[in-house]
Every structure is written in C-alpha cells, then in structure tokens.
Motif scaffolding. Structure first.
Motif, PDB file in Angstrom:
ATOM      1  N   LYS A  57     -11.646  38.671 -11.288  1.00  0.00           N
ATOM      2  CA  LYS A  57     -12.747  39.109 -12.196  1.00  0.00           C
ATOM      3  C   LYS A  57     -13.870  39.188 -11.349  1.00  0.00           C
ATOM      4  CE  LYS A  57     -11.110  36.905 -16.681  1.00  0.00           C
ATOM      5  NZ  LYS A  57     -11.297  35.977 -17.571  1.00  0.00           N
ATOM      6  N   GLY A  58     -14.702  39.915 -11.955  1.00  0.00           N
ATOM      7  CA  GLY A  58     -16.094  40.051 -11.323  1.00  0.00           C
ATOM      8  C   GLY A  58     -16.221  41.493 -10.550  1.00  0.00           C
ATOM      9  N   LEU A  59     -15.088  42.083 -10.345  1.00  0.00           N
ATOM     10  CA  LEU A  59     -15.497  43.608  -9.720  1.00  0.00           C
ATOM     11  C   LEU A  59     -15.783  44.521 -10.627  1.00  0.00           C
ATOM     12  CD1 LEU A  59     -12.714  43.592  -6.962  1.00  0.00           C
ATOM     13  CD2 LEU A  59     -14.709  42.808  -6.666  1.00  0.00           C
ATOM     14  N   THR A  60     -16.649  45.475 -10.270  1.00  0.00           N
ATOM     15  CA  THR A  60     -16.961  46.403 -10.897  1.00  0.00           C
ATOM     16  C   THR A  60     -15.992  47.649 -11.045  1.00  0.00           C
ATOM     17  OG1 THR A  60     -18.229  47.702  -9.312  1.00  0.00           O
ATOM     18  CG2 THR A  60     -19.296  46.079 -10.434  1.00  0.00           C
ATOM     19  N   THR A  61     -16.116  48.428 -12.154  1.00  0.00           N
ATOM     20  CA  THR A  61     -15.142  49.552 -12.044  1.00  0.00           C
ATOM     21  C   THR A  61     -15.251  50.578 -10.887  1.00  0.00           C
ATOM     22  OG1 THR A  61     -15.296  49.602 -14.645  1.00  0.00           O
ATOM     23  CG2 THR A  61     -14.674  51.597 -13.682  1.00  0.00           C
ATOM     24  N   GLY A  62     -16.635  50.799 -10.387  1.00  0.00           N
ATOM     25  CA  GLY A  62     -16.828  51.512  -9.373  1.00  0.00           C
ATOM     26  C   GLY A  62     -16.128  50.911  -8.075  1.00  0.00           C
ATOM     27  N   GLU A  63     -16.042  49.653  -7.862  1.00  0.00           N
ATOM     28  CA  GLU A  63     -15.483  48.988  -6.950  1.00  0.00           C
ATOM     29  C   GLU A  63     -13.911  49.305  -6.950  1.00  0.00           C
ATOM     30  OE1 GLU A  63     -18.380  45.465  -5.566  1.00  0.00           O
ATOM     31  OE2 GLU A  63     -16.923  45.025  -7.142  1.00  0.00           O
ATOM     32  N   ILE A  64     -13.309  49.084  -8.062  1.00  0.00           N
ATOM     33  CA  ILE A  64     -11.834  49.360  -8.373  1.00  0.00           C
ATOM     34  C   ILE A  64     -11.741  50.722  -8.051  1.00  0.00           C
ATOM     35  CG2 ILE A  64     -10.165  49.215 -10.085  1.00  0.00           C
ATOM     36  CD1 ILE A  64     -11.428  46.798 -11.111  1.00  0.00           C
ATOM     37  N   SER A  65     -12.505  51.605  -8.404  1.00  0.00           N
ATOM     38  CA  SER A  65     -12.149  53.192  -8.269  1.00  0.00           C
ATOM     39  C   SER A  65     -12.254  53.469  -6.893  1.00  0.00           C
ATOM     40  CB  SER A  65     -13.340  53.852  -9.246  1.00  0.00           C
ATOM     41  OG  SER A  65     -12.887  55.155  -8.847  1.00  0.00           O
ATOM     42  N   ALA A  66     -13.124  52.645  -6.138  1.00  0.00           N
ATOM     43  CA  ALA A  66     -13.356  52.956  -4.736  1.00  0.00           C
ATOM     44  C   ALA A  66     -11.914  52.656  -4.032  1.00  0.00           C
ATOM     45  CB  ALA A  66     -14.418  52.130  -4.009  1.00  0.00           C
ATOM     46  N   HIS A  67     -11.277  51.705  -4.446  1.00  0.00           N
ATOM     47  CA  HIS A  67     -10.208  51.207  -3.675  1.00  0.00           C
ATOM     48  C   HIS A  67      -9.069  52.253  -3.955  1.00  0.00           C
ATOM     49  CE1 HIS A  67     -10.500  47.087  -2.196  1.00  0.00           C
ATOM     50  NE2 HIS A  67     -11.265  46.547  -3.635  1.00  0.00           N
TER      51      HIS A  67
ATOM     52  N   GLY B 189     -19.760  34.400  -2.201  1.00  0.00           N
ATOM     53  CA  GLY B 189     -19.948  33.291  -1.415  1.00  0.00           C
ATOM     54  C   GLY B 189     -21.070  32.326  -1.452  1.00  0.00           C
ATOM     55  N   GLY B 190     -20.758  31.154  -1.352  1.00  0.00           N
ATOM     56  CA  GLY B 190     -21.577  29.952  -1.544  1.00  0.00           C
ATOM     57  C   GLY B 190     -21.756  29.715  -2.902  1.00  0.00           C
ATOM     58  N   GLU B 191     -20.656  29.822  -3.832  1.00  0.00           N
ATOM     59  CA  GLU B 191     -20.747  29.729  -5.107  1.00  0.00           C
ATOM     60  C   GLU B 191     -20.972  28.317  -5.625  1.00  0.00           C
ATOM     61  OE1 GLU B 191     -19.898  33.883  -5.220  1.00  0.00           O
ATOM     62  OE2 GLU B 191     -18.775  31.920  -4.140  1.00  0.00           O
ATOM     63  N   GLY B 192     -21.857  27.949  -6.669  1.00  0.00           N
ATOM     64  CA  GLY B 192     -22.271  26.723  -7.070  1.00  0.00           C
ATOM     65  C   GLY B 192     -21.585  26.225  -8.268  1.00  0.00           C
ATOM     66  N   ALA B 193     -22.375  25.292  -8.908  1.00  0.00           N
ATOM     67  CA  ALA B 193     -22.027  24.717 -10.406  1.00  0.00           C
ATOM     68  C   ALA B 193     -21.737  25.829 -11.342  1.00  0.00           C
ATOM     69  CB  ALA B 193     -22.655  23.441 -10.626  1.00  0.00           C
TER      70      ALA B 193
ATOM     71  N   MET C 206     -18.501  26.613 -13.356  1.00  0.00           N
ATOM     72  CA  MET C 206     -18.600  26.298 -14.986  1.00  0.00           C
ATOM     73  C   MET C 206     -17.870  27.426 -15.526  1.00  0.00           C
ATOM     74  SD  MET C 206     -19.476  24.410 -17.337  1.00  0.00           S
ATOM     75  CE  MET C 206     -20.609  23.121 -17.015  1.00  0.00           C
ATOM     76  N   SER C 207     -18.348  28.852 -15.229  1.00  0.00           N
ATOM     77  CA  SER C 207     -17.878  29.899 -16.155  1.00  0.00           C
ATOM     78  C   SER C 207     -16.406  30.098 -15.644  1.00  0.00           C
ATOM     79  CB  SER C 207     -18.489  31.164 -15.201  1.00  0.00           C
ATOM     80  OG  SER C 207     -18.174  31.488 -13.935  1.00  0.00           O
ATOM     81  N   VAL C 208     -15.938  29.626 -14.342  1.00  0.00           N
ATOM     82  CA  VAL C 208     -14.456  29.607 -14.146  1.00  0.00           C
ATOM     83  C   VAL C 208     -13.663  28.718 -15.244  1.00  0.00           C
ATOM     84  CG1 VAL C 208     -12.655  29.133 -12.430  1.00  0.00           C
ATOM     85  CG2 VAL C 208     -14.461  30.478 -11.930  1.00  0.00           C
ATOM     86  N   LEU C 209     -14.062  27.523 -15.198  1.00  0.00           N
ATOM     87  CA  LEU C 209     -13.501  26.603 -15.952  1.00  0.00           C
ATOM     88  C   LEU C 209     -13.679  26.748 -17.603  1.00  0.00           C
ATOM     89  CD1 LEU C 209     -13.985  23.033 -13.970  1.00  0.00           C
ATOM     90  CD2 LEU C 209     -12.356  24.818 -13.640  1.00  0.00           C
TER      91      LEU C 209
ATOM     92  N   CYS D 198      -9.031  21.023  -4.303  1.00  0.00           N
ATOM     93  CA  CYS D 198      -9.926  21.763  -3.893  1.00  0.00           C
ATOM     94  C   CYS D 198     -10.435  21.863  -2.701  1.00  0.00           C
ATOM     95  CB  CYS D 198     -11.136  22.098  -4.840  1.00  0.00           C
ATOM     96  SG  CYS D 198     -12.039  20.696  -5.428  1.00  0.00           S
ATOM     97  N   ASP D 199     -11.125  22.742  -1.833  1.00  0.00           N
ATOM     98  CA  ASP D 199     -11.441  22.505  -0.734  1.00  0.00           C
ATOM     99  C   ASP D 199     -12.923  22.121  -0.723  1.00  0.00           C
ATOM    100  OD1 ASP D 199     -12.233  22.727   2.106  1.00  0.00           O
ATOM    101  OD2 ASP D 199     -12.256  25.086   2.010  1.00  0.00           O
ATOM    102  N   GLY D 200     -13.403  21.076  -1.215  1.00  0.00           N
ATOM    103  CA  GLY D 200     -14.756  20.647  -1.379  1.00  0.00           C
ATOM    104  C   GLY D 200     -15.617  21.785  -1.808  1.00  0.00           C
ATOM    105  N   LEU D 201     -15.181  22.567  -2.723  1.00  0.00           N
ATOM    106  CA  LEU D 201     -16.096  23.786  -3.141  1.00  0.00           C
ATOM    107  C   LEU D 201     -17.366  23.181  -3.896  1.00  0.00           C
ATOM    108  CD1 LEU D 201     -13.262  25.709  -4.134  1.00  0.00           C
ATOM    109  CD2 LEU D 201     -14.660  26.467  -2.480  1.00  0.00           C
ATOM    110  N   LYS D 202     -18.479  23.581  -3.430  1.00  0.00           N
ATOM    111  CA  LYS D 202     -19.909  23.154  -3.830  1.00  0.00           C
ATOM    112  C   LYS D 202     -19.811  23.158  -5.260  1.00  0.00           C
ATOM    113  CE  LYS D 202     -24.783  23.635  -3.339  1.00  0.00           C
ATOM    114  NZ  LYS D 202     -25.912  24.577  -2.492  1.00  0.00           N
ATOM    115  N   GLY D 203     -20.194  22.258  -6.175  1.00  0.00           N
ATOM    116  CA  GLY D 203     -20.498  22.185  -7.500  1.00  0.00           C
ATOM    117  C   GLY D 203     -19.179  22.002  -8.229  1.00  0.00           C
ATOM    118  N   LEU D 204     -17.956  22.066  -7.656  1.00  0.00           N
ATOM    119  CA  LEU D 204     -16.859  22.161  -8.352  1.00  0.00           C
ATOM    120  C   LEU D 204     -16.568  20.868  -8.985  1.00  0.00           C
ATOM    121  CD1 LEU D 204     -14.499  23.437  -9.668  1.00  0.00           C
ATOM    122  CD2 LEU D 204     -13.246  23.444  -7.447  1.00  0.00           C
TER     123      LEU D 204
END
Length: 364
Positions: free
Chosen positions: A133-143, A224-228, A232-235, A251-257
């Motif tokens: 989740k989070g990739l644009t249609t353009g990014e998927i099409s480019a693949h 990269g560097g995702e925070g709380a 919050m959106s994932v959970l 988890c791997d000490g992910l910031k804000g998790l």
C-alpha cells in the motif's frame, strides 16, 4: 478476550495463566511450521502466482481482441482454449506453479513468461512492491513497462496495471481474525521505478493466528524514517479489518511504533528485535573490540531475568561506557522493549525475540 489479555499482561511476573501458556504454544507451533515470506507456502509465492496469471490473462485479451467470455471480434474466430500448467523458478520463492492461458489456434505468444522459459529474475522484488500500500498507479505501471519493454502496447500495460491493482486492493482489504497470538513487523528494501529507480522500504506484518498458523496481514510502502503517524495508519488499517487484540508485537525498534501499539492494543507486549539490537551494537564498535564486546554483551540477552540483565548492562557500561557511550545509550533507549522476552523460557525467547523468525531479513 481483551479483558483476558489485560489480566494476563498485568500478571506477567506470576505463574503463567492458561491463556499465556496457550499463546506461547501457538507461537512455538508457528515457528516450527516456519513463518516465511519465501517458503513453499509463503506470501511471495502466492502473490507471484496471482500477478503472473493476471498479466498473462490480459496478454491473451490483447492477442484475441476481446475479454474472457466476450464477443469474438477477430477474423479467424480464435478464442481461449483453457490453460496449461507450468512451473517457473524465481530467486526467492523457488518453484511457483502457474496456469498459462491457451488459444484455439495456438498462436498466443506470452511475454511475461515466455514459452520454454523457466527461470524468472527480479520478479520477487517487483511483486512485493506491487502489493505494498502506498505506491501510485504510475509506479506500478512503470514496473510492468520495464518488464515488457516494447513487446506489448501501452494500452495492454495500462490494462494489466488496472487488473493487478484491482486484485491487490482485494487482498489488502480482506477481513482478518479478531485475535492474534503474535504479530511480527519488519522492513524490506525494494526498488521502485517511476522515471528513476529509488530504494523504498516496504513494511510487512505477519501474524500468528490462534490456530497456530501464519497469516500475512499486509504490506505498506514507506519513504524511510516513518514515525508514529505512519504506524497509526497501519494499525488503524489492521483494526478496521478486524483485529481487536494481539499478545506479542515484535519489531525492530521502529520509531513511534511501541507508543502506537499501546493505543491500538493496550494488552499487547511490545518486544524489540534482539538480533537487530546486537547488530547495531557491533556497528557502533571498532572491529578490534568485537570479540570482547561479544563476550560482554551476551550476559545481557541470556540473563535469567530482567534484574540480572540490568546488572550485566551496568557491568558493560562500567567497562565500555567511556569508549563506546553510544552502545550503552542504544541499550538504555531500547530497554523497556528489550526486557519482555526475559519473562519466558528459552524456547519461547528464540521465537519472540526477533523479527528474523519470519525470514524478512533474508529479502534485504
């Protein structure tokens, strides 16, 4: 179940309850089965099959000029003629069984998996990024544009992209169980293409169900560097799809998790990945001191309980604090999420102490 897990969490230091013992057994059983993205029944294999078959079906649509069961518009009256089984070999998932569509005239020449082609390179990374989740249609099409090159039309690439997105959204929105014994979260770095190639983290969450089976909950693309806010959106996504309680979150000490987990599932026990903690310790240590540091760190994570681990950390600080203050700060900052696994026996510790239990690190 929430009340039960709350009660269990507050009595961790006492005799394990029946619910706690059950959760531990479920985690153990899932470890024996292998929590894997890449195994015989891993997530990647399932998604690779879905992407390849979706693309092949759309290639056939372009070849014939009509959708499946649609009106025949080509001059020869050529139509679909079932499928044939084929096994392809990918870099991470190994053998993947797919169904390749056939046409009555035998003139269909598939492109994403060519005739007599068995080995596919780069498809694992592409499949992971497509389903995050989070990739644009353009990014998927480019693949897909990179996969096909000039071998198919832009219209076909657009049609394949739309169909894959439809399938992807259905998978990502499916309902989940109400309770999981454990949820493992880690990051995989994949290459995303949209004009230029860039590395993007994809976060994977894999749960252990109350039946002791692995269940890939979802994939989310980050920057990269995702925070709380991101977590919050994932959970929130996981809660909206039905999860009400989780016993362990590793988890791997992910910031804000950790803070967000406490809000989403108050009874959950957050456990930092010990393997990553040890790895980071050596990154902060000169190579000439690795052997000595290894001996001095080991008593911390093999301690019989939290008090013994604290004493071992104090000894480490007394010996290495002046030279490697960053190492001591690393352990101090992770302490609250480090110590939960020390409440359990050695066999359970090996399961819940590391996100490596789900073999995500092998895809880095």
């Amino acid at each position: 179940m929430s009340a039960t897990l709350d009660a269990v969490a507050s009595r961790k230091k006492q005799e394990p309850s029946a619910e706690q013992k059950a959760a531990e057994e479920l985690v153990r059983r899932a470890r024996e089965q292998g929590l894997s993205l890449t195994g015989p029944d891993g997530l990647l294999k399932q998604l690779t099959k879905a992407v390849l078959e979706t693309a092949l079906d759309q290639e056939m649509t372009e070849h014939l000029g009509h959708e499946k069961n649609g009106q025949v518009v080509n001059e020869t009256g050529n139509v679909r003629n079932g499928t044939r089984a084929k096994t392809v070999l990918t870099e991470s998932t190994g053998q993947v069984g797919i169904e390749v569509p056939r046409d009555r005239d035998g003139t269909f020449e598939p492109q994403i998996v060519r005739k007599r082609q068995r080995r596919l390179s780069g498809v694992d990374e592409i499949v992971l990024s497509l389903y995050a989740k989070g990739l644009t249609t353009g990014e998927i099409s480019a693949h897909f544009a990179e996969i096909y090159g000039a071998s198919v039309s832009k219209e076909t690439i657009s049609r394949i992209t739309d169909k894959v997105i439809e399938e992807m959204q259905g998978w990502a929105a499916r309902p989940l169980d109400e309770v999981y014994a454990a949820v493992f979260i880690d990051a995989i770095v994949v290459k995303v293409r949209d004009g230029q190639v860039a590395n993007r983290p994809v976060y994977a969450a894999i749960g252990v169900t109350l039946a002791g089976e692995k269940d890939v909950l979802g994939l989310w693309a980050g920057l990269g560097g995702e925070g709380a806010k991101f977590w919050m959106s994932v959970l929130t996504d996981l809660r909206n799809r039905g999860i009400r309680d989780v016993f362990f979150v590793v988890c791997d000490g992910l910031k804000g998790l950790p803070e967000v987990v406490a809000n989403a599932w108050p009874a959950a026990i957050v456990q930092t990945c010990i393997v990553h903690l040890i790895r980071n310790t050596f990154r902060l240590t000169s190579r000439r001191d690795w052997d000595a540091m290894k001996r001095d760190v080991r008593p911390i994570y093999t301690a019989v309980n939290a008090d013994a681990a604290r004493a071992a950390l104090d000894e480490l600080a007394g010996k290495w604090g002046k030279r490697y203050g960053a190492v001591i700060r690393l352990w101090e900052s992770a302490w609250e999420e480090f110590i939960p696994f020390l409440d359990y026996d050695v066999e359970i510790r090996t399961v819940i102490c590391s996100t490596n239990a789900i073999v995500i690190s092998s895809l880095n």
